[in-house]
Write an enzyme that holds these catalytic residues in place. Structure first.
Site, PDB file in Angstrom:
ATOM      1  N   ASP A 292       0.830  -1.205   0.000  1.00  0.00           N
ATOM      2  CA  ASP A 292       0.000   0.000   0.000  1.00  0.00           C
ATOM      3  C   ASP A 292       0.873   1.266   0.000  1.00  0.00           C
ATOM      4  O   ASP A 292       2.041   1.230   0.393  1.00  0.00           O
ATOM      5  CB  ASP A 292      -0.895   0.041   1.243  1.00  0.00           C
ATOM      6  CG  ASP A 292      -1.913  -1.086   1.244  1.00  0.00           C
ATOM      7  OD1 ASP A 292      -2.237  -1.595   0.155  1.00  0.00           O
ATOM      8  OD2 ASP A 292      -2.368  -1.448   2.344  1.00  0.00           O
TER       9      ASP A 292
HETATM   10  N1  URA Z   1      -1.362  -5.970   3.775  1.00  0.00           N
HETATM   11  C1  URA Z   1      -1.837  -4.713   3.797  1.00  0.00           C
HETATM   12  O1  URA Z   1      -2.872  -4.457   4.385  1.00  0.00           O
HETATM   13  N2  URA Z   1      -1.149  -3.756   3.163  1.00  0.00           N
HETATM   14  C2  URA Z   1       0.011  -3.990   2.514  1.00  0.00           C
HETATM   15  O2  URA Z   1       0.601  -3.078   1.971  1.00  0.00           O
HETATM   16  C3  URA Z   1       0.500  -5.307   2.508  1.00  0.00           C
HETATM   17  C4  URA Z   1      -0.210  -6.289   3.137  1.00  0.00           C
END
Ligand code: URA
Length: 237
Positions: A101
């Site tokens: 993310d």
């Molecule tokens: N899980 C998440 O919620 N975000 C990420 O970036 C990776 C795994």
């Protein structure tokens, strides 16, 4: 296996659209045979000739980036935000392996080797990912057990193979939890914690299989060693 026009375009010879025209015009040969069908798939051992010239294959490159916060895991962004490929100094057409993310930090691999990326992202290979999450609130044993038993995301039961409470901060009412998962669903870790009642304030990927951010500051990267690439290829079933 990849589509012929994609392979031609990613060699840097021409755009995807021009590659498609060349195929339709009968100017592309694969292993000595003229191919005019756009959907044709080729692999790395096929000899491709475009306009009577052998297509030089782009050398494979492999990088490990310690992804900073506030960076998009993508190769382009129409809103002009920072993207992960901005950090890597190369002219190869690399792309991220899987996704983190915008606000997640830590281990991210980038490569121009589609097969290598497939090995690490295909569910059948059960690749381990370890995250450290800062939670609002202090997690209890029941919720830790629930994460290990599994929670439903998109109607699929996903389990954490390990969950460890690493630190508790009573003053700020937060805690740090290490969680190990094997799938790679969208926002998986944040959604798993939400399901058991906790909001993730910060998230970092500490490890993806054998790869960690050891010796890499935020935004720094290194090339993978041939041995590391070989280890990943050894998972191919
Ligand atoms: N899980 C998440 O919620 N975000 C990420 O970036 C990776 C795994």
């Amino acid at each position: 296996m990849e589509r012929l026009q994609k392979v031609i375009a990613s060699s840097g010879l021409t755009s995807r659209r021009k590659a498609e025209s060349l195929i339709k015009e009968g100017k592309v040969k694969v292993n000595g045979k003229v191919i005019t069908e756009l959907g044709t798939k080729v692999n790395t051992s096929d000899e491709i000739i475009v306009d009577n010239k052998i297509l030089e294959k782009e050398a494979k490159e492999y990088y490990l980036l310690n992804k900073p916060r506030g960076v998009i895991t993508s190769t382009s962004d129409d809103k002009g935000r920072k993207i992960v490929t901005d950090f890597i100094n190369t002219s190869a057409r690399i792309f991220p392996v899987g996704r983190l993310d915008y606000d997640t930090t830590g281990v991210l691999l980038l490569t121009n080797d589609g097969e290598f990326a497939n090995i690490l992202t295909h569910p059948k290979n059960n690749i381990e990912k370890v995250y450290l999450a800062k939670l609002e609130g202090i997690i209890k044993k029941e919720q830790i057990d629930q994460l290990k038993k599994g929670v439903l995301l998109d109607e699929v039961l996903v389990k954490a193979s390990r969950v460890k409470l690493k630190k508790v901060n009573i003053d700020s009412n937060t805690c740090m939890v290490e969680i190990t998962i094997h799938e790679g669903k969208n926002h998986q870790v944040k959604r798993m914690f939400e399901k058991v009642g906790y909001h993730v304030e910060k998230l970092t990927r500490k490890r993806l299989d054998i790869f960690t951010t050891e010796n890499l500051q935020s935004g720094e990267y290194r090339k993978l060693t041939p041995k590391e690439v070989q280890i990943v290829y050894s998972y191919k079933k």
